[in-house]
Design a protein around this motif. Sequence first.
Motif, PDB file in Angstrom:
ATOM      1  N   MET A   1       0.846  -1.200   0.000  1.00 56.21           N
ATOM      2  CA  MET A   1       0.000   0.000   0.000  1.00 56.21           C
ATOM      3  C   MET A   1       0.876   1.242   0.000  1.00 56.21           C
ATOM      4  N   THR A   2       0.553   2.178  -0.872  1.00 57.50           N
ATOM      5  CA  THR A   2       1.271   3.450  -0.959  1.00 57.50           C
ATOM      6  C   THR A   2       0.269   4.598  -0.976  1.00 57.50           C
ATOM      7  N   VAL A   3       0.588   5.672  -0.263  1.00 58.52           N
ATOM      8  CA  VAL A   3      -0.237   6.881  -0.290  1.00 58.52           C
ATOM      9  C   VAL A   3       0.455   7.895  -1.192  1.00 58.52           C
ATOM     10  N   ILE A   4      -0.298   8.439  -2.133  1.00 56.34           N
ATOM     11  CA  ILE A   4       0.266   9.393  -3.093  1.00 56.34           C
ATOM     12  C   ILE A   4      -0.577  10.662  -3.095  1.00 56.34           C
ATOM     13  N   ALA A   5       0.089  11.795  -3.009  1.00 52.66           N
ATOM     14  CA  ALA A   5      -0.574  13.094  -3.095  1.00 52.66           C
ATOM     15  C   ALA A   5      -0.167  13.754  -4.405  1.00 52.66           C
ATOM     16  N   VAL A   6      -1.163  14.212  -5.152  1.00 53.32           N
ATOM     17  CA  VAL A   6      -0.906  14.900  -6.419  1.00 53.32           C
ATOM     18  C   VAL A   6      -1.417  16.328  -6.300  1.00 53.32           C
ATOM     19  N   ILE A   7      -0.523  17.284  -6.416  1.00 48.05           N
ATOM     20  CA  ILE A   7      -0.862  18.697  -6.355  1.00 48.05           C
ATOM     21  C   ILE A   7      -0.896  19.258  -7.767  1.00 48.05           C
ATOM     22  N   ASP A   8      -2.009  19.888  -8.097  1.00 50.52           N
ATOM     23  CA  ASP A   8      -2.210  20.490  -9.420  1.00 50.52           C
ATOM     24  C   ASP A   8      -2.282  21.995  -9.223  1.00 50.52           C
ATOM     25  N   LEU A   9      -1.209  22.682  -9.625  1.00 51.81           N
ATOM     26  CA  LEU A   9      -1.139  24.126  -9.443  1.00 51.81           C
ATOM     27  C   LEU A   9      -1.632  24.783 -10.726  1.00 51.81           C
ATOM     28  N   GLY A  10      -2.913  25.121 -10.733  1.00 55.78           N
ATOM     29  CA  GLY A  10      -3.528  25.687 -11.918  1.00 55.78           C
ATOM     30  C   GLY A  10      -3.489  27.196 -11.947  1.00 55.78           C
ATOM     31  N   SER A  11      -4.090  27.760 -12.978  1.00 55.09           N
ATOM     32  CA  SER A  11      -4.094  29.208 -13.163  1.00 55.09           C
ATOM     33  C   SER A  11      -5.109  29.903 -12.275  1.00 55.09           C
ATOM     34  N   ASN A  12      -6.163  29.178 -11.892  1.00 53.48           N
ATOM     35  CA  ASN A  12      -7.215  29.764 -11.068  1.00 53.48           C
ATOM     36  C   ASN A  12      -7.255  29.176  -9.670  1.00 53.48           C
ATOM     37  N   SER A  13      -6.971  27.885  -9.555  1.00 56.31           N
ATOM     38  CA  SER A  13      -7.013  27.223  -8.251  1.00 56.31           C
ATOM     39  C   SER A  13      -5.856  26.263  -8.112  1.00 56.31           C
ATOM     40  N   VAL A  14      -5.549  25.931  -6.870  1.00 56.68           N
ATOM     41  CA  VAL A  14      -4.561  24.900  -6.589  1.00 56.68           C
ATOM     42  C   VAL A  14      -5.301  23.787  -5.863  1.00 56.68           C
ATOM     43  N   ARG A  15      -5.119  22.560  -6.345  1.00 53.00           N
ATOM     44  CA  ARG A  15      -5.863  21.418  -5.826  1.00 53.00           C
ATOM     45  C   ARG A  15      -4.900  20.294  -5.463  1.00 53.00           C
ATOM     46  N   MET A  16      -5.322  19.510  -4.499  1.00 49.92           N
ATOM     47  CA  MET A  16      -4.529  18.347  -4.097  1.00 49.92           C
ATOM     48  C   MET A  16      -5.462  17.172  -3.831  1.00 49.92           C
ATOM     49  N   THR A  17      -5.118  16.027  -4.399  1.00 51.00           N
ATOM     50  CA  THR A  17      -5.837  14.785  -4.143  1.00 51.00           C
ATOM     51  C   THR A  17      -4.886  13.803  -3.478  1.00 51.00           C
ATOM     52  N   VAL A  18      -5.322  13.246  -2.361  1.00 54.88           N
ATOM     53  CA  VAL A  18      -4.530  12.245  -1.644  1.00 54.88           C
ATOM     54  C   VAL A  18      -5.220  10.898  -1.828  1.00 54.88           C
ATOM     55  N   SER A  19      -4.485   9.924  -2.337  1.00 52.38           N
ATOM     56  CA  SER A  19      -5.060   8.612  -2.635  1.00 52.38           C
ATOM     57  C   SER A  19      -4.170   7.506  -2.082  1.00 52.38           C
ATOM     58  N   ARG A  20      -4.762   6.346  -1.937  1.00 52.84           N
ATOM     59  CA  ARG A  20      -4.038   5.153  -1.488  1.00 52.84           C
ATOM     60  C   ARG A  20      -4.202   4.085  -2.557  1.00 52.84           C
ATOM     61  N   TYR A  21      -3.101   3.501  -2.992  1.00 49.54           N
ATOM     62  CA  TYR A  21      -3.225   2.440  -3.985  1.00 49.54           C
ATOM     63  C   TYR A  21      -2.502   1.180  -3.525  1.00 49.54           C
ATOM     64  N   HIS A  22      -2.891   0.062  -4.138  1.00 51.26           N
ATOM     65  CA  HIS A  22      -2.417  -1.249  -3.706  1.00 51.26           C
ATOM     66  C   HIS A  22      -1.724  -1.968  -4.856  1.00 51.26           C
ATOM     67  N   ALA A  23      -1.083  -3.063  -4.540  1.00 50.22           N
ATOM     68  CA  ALA A  23      -0.256  -3.775  -5.515  1.00 50.22           C
ATOM     69  C   ALA A  23      -1.047  -4.314  -6.702  1.00 50.22           C
ATOM     70  N   ASN A  24      -2.359  -4.516  -6.524  1.00 52.65           N
ATOM     71  CA  ASN A  24      -3.181  -5.048  -7.618  1.00 52.65           C
ATOM     72  C   ASN A  24      -3.737  -3.960  -8.533  1.00 52.65           C
ATOM     73  N   GLY A  25      -3.370  -2.693  -8.290  1.00 54.13           N
ATOM     74  CA  GLY A  25      -3.831  -1.587  -9.124  1.00 54.13           C
ATOM     75  C   GLY A  25      -5.069  -0.898  -8.604  1.00 54.13           C
ATOM     76  N   SER A  26      -5.645  -1.393  -7.523  1.00 52.96           N
ATOM     77  CA  SER A  26      -6.824  -0.748  -6.941  1.00 52.96           C
ATOM     78  C   SER A  26      -6.403   0.484  -6.141  1.00 52.96           C
ATOM     79  N   TYR A  27      -7.316   1.421  -5.990  1.00 57.99           N
ATOM     80  CA  TYR A  27      -7.011   2.637  -5.238  1.00 57.99           C
ATOM     81  C   TYR A  27      -8.295   3.204  -4.649  1.00 57.99           C
ATOM     82  N   ASP A  28      -8.147   4.061  -3.666  1.00 60.13           N
ATOM     83  CA  ASP A  28      -9.274   4.838  -3.155  1.00 60.13           C
ATOM     84  C   ASP A  28      -8.778   6.213  -2.760  1.00 60.13           C
TER      85      ASP A  28
END
Length: 329
Positions: A1-28
């Motif tokens: 299991m790995t937790v990954i945060a993706v930050i998207d620094l856009g022109s109008n807003s900055v957003r971040m999604t934090v997700s957890r994914y597993h060895a079989n390719g599943s995520y939430d």
Amino acid sequence: MTVIAVIDLGSNSVRMTVSRYHANGSYDVLARFQEMVRLSAGMGKEKVLQPEAIKRTLVALEKFKLALEAYNQDKLSVHAVATAAVRQASNQKEFLSAFKKTMGFNLRVLTGEEEAHYDYVGVVNTFPIHDALILDTGGASSEIVLVRDKKAIHAVSLPVGAVNISERYLERDIVSARALFQAIIGLRQLFGDIAWLHEAMNLPLIALGGSNRTLAKISRKKEKIQDMAIHGYHLTMSDVATIYQEILGKNLEGRKKIPGLAKERGDIIVGGLLPLIELLLYTESRQVIFSQSGLREGFLFEQITLNTGHDVVSPEPAAMTVDTEDVSQ
């Protein structure tokens, strides 16, 4: 299991999604964060990121950095990407230095083609589509991708979005017919230069980006739909035209009171929806399908595939959301 945060620094807003994914390719998805920063405000022809806009953005990033402390740092992977505002900035080097000083790691500046690619990956992995036209309207750019048989056939990034269309053409309060017409002509000229766009005639349009999602939110409020999730929501061209006419008929204060439209977006929503309106008319498309999945999800999905060797498996539905745009309504 790995937790990954993706930050998207856009022109109008900055957003971040934090997700957890597993060895079989599943995520939430564990959490989503958003701050309206208007980074591209006032850049002008010189394309200079303004001090106040930079300050707002760095303050938002500090909040994200603090939020990430809640996760196990040994299993946390953080990635940050920037789009049109930073891509176009003449003082990009100074901003990248300020970002690294604040966050402790480098910010990756995407090309327009990379941005369109991640939009496509985000959409194709969450929709059962085969043929469609994808439009992601950001603050300072719009990405268009033609999908045939689930493959990205053509893609383009245009230097127009909600913020710079509004600043260049439109009045902040009451939008005049003259100003709107000038913006329309500008967009039609850009679309006319895309040689392959005629191949998208009559295809469904999949819409991404804050302005486009706002259209879906307004519609759901009008229909008294309690759940504001908009992924997969459909509108006809007639529905879109009716809502846009309502928006055009109001001044700034009136637009801010429209249910489903965040107050912070009231001054740019007319310009922000123009690429969608014009693309619908240009391609004679009869419907819009709204996507909650875009650049951040595309980046996540690519990381999952690279690190697990598996295709992405659909997530569990539950996710905590911290979205200042939604909370304001």
